[in-house]
Design a protein around this motif. Sequence first.
Motif, PDB file in Angstrom:
ATOM      1  N   ILE A  71      13.379  14.735  29.863  1.00 56.96           N
ATOM      2  CA  ILE A  71      13.018  14.145  31.157  1.00 56.96           C
ATOM      3  C   ILE A  71      11.596  13.603  31.117  1.00 56.96           C
ATOM      4  N   LEU A  72      10.667  14.370  30.548  1.00 55.24           N
ATOM      5  CA  LEU A  72       9.278  13.915  30.481  1.00 55.24           C
ATOM      6  C   LEU A  72       9.161  12.639  29.651  1.00 55.24           C
ATOM      7  N   ALA A  73       9.790  12.613  28.478  1.00 49.69           N
ATOM      8  CA  ALA A  73       9.667  11.454  27.600  1.00 49.69           C
ATOM      9  C   ALA A  73      10.277  10.202  28.227  1.00 49.69           C
ATOM     10  N   THR A  74      11.480  10.332  28.768  1.00 48.10           N
ATOM     11  CA  THR A  74      12.168   9.140  29.275  1.00 48.10           C
ATOM     12  C   THR A  74      11.573   8.646  30.590  1.00 48.10           C
ATOM     13  N   ARG A  75      11.166   9.564  31.460  1.00 48.69           N
ATOM     14  CA  ARG A  75      10.556   9.102  32.718  1.00 48.69           C
ATOM     15  C   ARG A  75       9.160   8.554  32.486  1.00 48.69           C
ATOM     16  N   SER A  76       8.477   9.033  31.436  1.00 42.43           N
ATOM     17  CA  SER A  76       7.185   8.430  31.082  1.00 42.43           C
ATOM     18  C   SER A  76       7.384   6.984  30.641  1.00 42.43           C
ATOM     19  N   LEU A  77       8.467   6.725  29.903  1.00 42.40           N
ATOM     20  CA  LEU A  77       8.778   5.346  29.523  1.00 42.40           C
ATOM     21  C   LEU A  77       9.119   4.501  30.749  1.00 42.40           C
ATOM     22  N   ALA A  78       9.772   5.112  31.749  1.00 46.48           N
ATOM     23  CA  ALA A  78      10.054   4.379  32.982  1.00 46.48           C
ATOM     24  C   ALA A  78       8.752   3.978  33.674  1.00 46.48           C
ATOM     25  N   VAL A  79       7.781   4.882  33.685  1.00 50.19           N
ATOM     26  CA  VAL A  79       6.471   4.559  34.266  1.00 50.19           C
ATOM     27  C   VAL A  79       5.844   3.379  33.523  1.00 50.19           C
ATOM     28  N   LEU A  80       5.871   3.447  32.183  1.00 52.91           N
ATOM     29  CA  LEU A  80       5.316   2.364  31.379  1.00 52.91           C
ATOM     30  C   LEU A  80       6.051   1.057  31.634  1.00 52.91           C
ATOM     31  N   GLY A  81       7.385   1.118  31.726  1.00 52.62           N
ATOM     32  CA  GLY A  81       8.162  -0.095  31.969  1.00 52.62           C
ATOM     33  C   GLY A  81       7.825  -0.749  33.292  1.00 52.62           C
ATOM     34  N   LEU A  82       7.665   0.049  34.351  1.00 52.15           N
ATOM     35  CA  LEU A  82       7.295  -0.512  35.652  1.00 52.15           C
ATOM     36  C   LEU A  82       5.908  -1.141  35.598  1.00 52.15           C
ATOM     37  N   THR A  98      11.704  -4.578  30.954  1.00 49.92           N
ATOM     38  CA  THR A  98      12.873  -3.898  31.497  1.00 49.92           C
ATOM     39  C   THR A  98      13.631  -3.125  30.423  1.00 49.92           C
ATOM     40  N   THR A  99      13.436  -3.489  29.156  1.00 50.96           N
ATOM     41  CA  THR A  99      14.003  -2.681  28.073  1.00 50.96           C
ATOM     42  C   THR A  99      13.361  -1.298  28.061  1.00 50.96           C
ATOM     43  N   VAL A 100      12.045  -1.250  28.162  1.00 52.58           N
ATOM     44  CA  VAL A 100      11.336   0.036  28.223  1.00 52.58           C
ATOM     45  C   VAL A 100      11.733   0.795  29.487  1.00 52.58           C
ATOM     46  N   LEU A 101      11.787   0.095  30.601  1.00 57.79           N
ATOM     47  CA  LEU A 101      12.176   0.720  31.864  1.00 57.79           C
ATOM     48  C   LEU A 101      13.582   1.302  31.790  1.00 57.79           C
ATOM     49  N   GLY A 102      14.498   0.587  31.134  1.00 56.36           N
ATOM     50  CA  GLY A 102      15.891   1.030  31.063  1.00 56.36           C
ATOM     51  C   GLY A 102      16.064   2.339  30.335  1.00 56.36           C
ATOM     52  N   VAL A 103      15.185   2.640  29.373  1.00 51.70           N
ATOM     53  CA  VAL A 103      15.297   3.904  28.641  1.00 51.70           C
ATOM     54  C   VAL A 103      15.118   5.091  29.579  1.00 51.70           C
TER      55      VAL A 103
END
Length: 390
Positions: A71-82, A98-103
Amino acid sequence: MQSPTARLFVAMLFNEGAIGLYVTLWPLYIATLGASPPQIGLVMGYAGLIRLLCLLPSGVLNDRIPPRRLILATRSLAVLGLALCGLAREWWQLLPATTVLGVGVLAFPALSNLIAGLSADSAQRTRNFTLVYTVAPSVAFLVTPALGGIIAQQLSLRATLLAAALLTAIAAAILVTIRPPATERPEGPPASYLAALRYRPVLLVSLMMLSTITFLTLGWTLAPNFLQDVHGLEFQTIGWLGSLGAGGSVLLSLVISRVRFFQPPFNGLALALSSVIGGFAVLLLGETLWAFAVAYVLRGGFLVAWSVFYAAYGEVTPAELRSRAFALAEILGSAGSTIAPFLAGWLYAIDPRLPLALGLLIALPLLAAALQLGRQFRPPAPAPVAAATD
């Protein structure tokens, strides 16, 4: 805030509130970066495709990575994607962003597994999934779309995405404080998606979910266009109706959480489908703003139906198959909501009432199927308490 369920609720308030800040204005933002209408569609369609592709390995990752770390790794990527979306200068730069966000979507099967593990029985499981996946998003969407409009007006469209990144980061920070319950790891090799679908209860719930999400999305996806083209409603009024839909989800969720009869997941699903069927009928037949308001309150059953499926998977799926089952729930939900708009657009071009009419027509046998599944997977009655003897 000691209760894990309370922390999950607050985390989802922030997470879904982040989506509410920008999602309504997202096509407008893409246009400001120089995209033509076909290019706007390309960016939005690409984002949906990435979401589906990222969900495919989610079951495997759930088996191999502890949930808090995933959860930490993937939601951190969502933060970066946004943040990358908010910093883009050209429309094509949104594709890698959006590729980074999609992860980030990889977190949600793990989150569903966590919610199921924190639930002691069928009624609590339904309440927890409804609270986290329906009430929290609905409460957030009562506020943040309007707040996003204010931010865009006062600052910029770009600022809505940066604010969304901040809220997503807060949500991730809360989620990683929740310790999953200790469970025994199943012996043997990890289950596959095929193994999960070979288990008949999972197959039945999966078919039901794909059908429900597809046809409810079909009916509602162009409802705003219907209200504008057929009844002449303005954007502001349609936005107000959308907030009523979020309020309807909250009200229906409270009914499910308080009325014991609706707490088994398929009973809750039947109630949600009944609500949406009523919304379809009122919207098709109504002529006044009050009628449309009632229709949108009843539309709140759509989000409730979606969230109840997670409780249904938790109800019928053995522990060794749950990681795959919850990944299937994400995949099927995304697939249904991606397929339906294409069909809705084709039907709408023939007659604006056709998507609503077909959604209503298919929802009726879906309601009958939900009632049948409720009888088939009825939770066992509690054992009677033995009478005291001298």
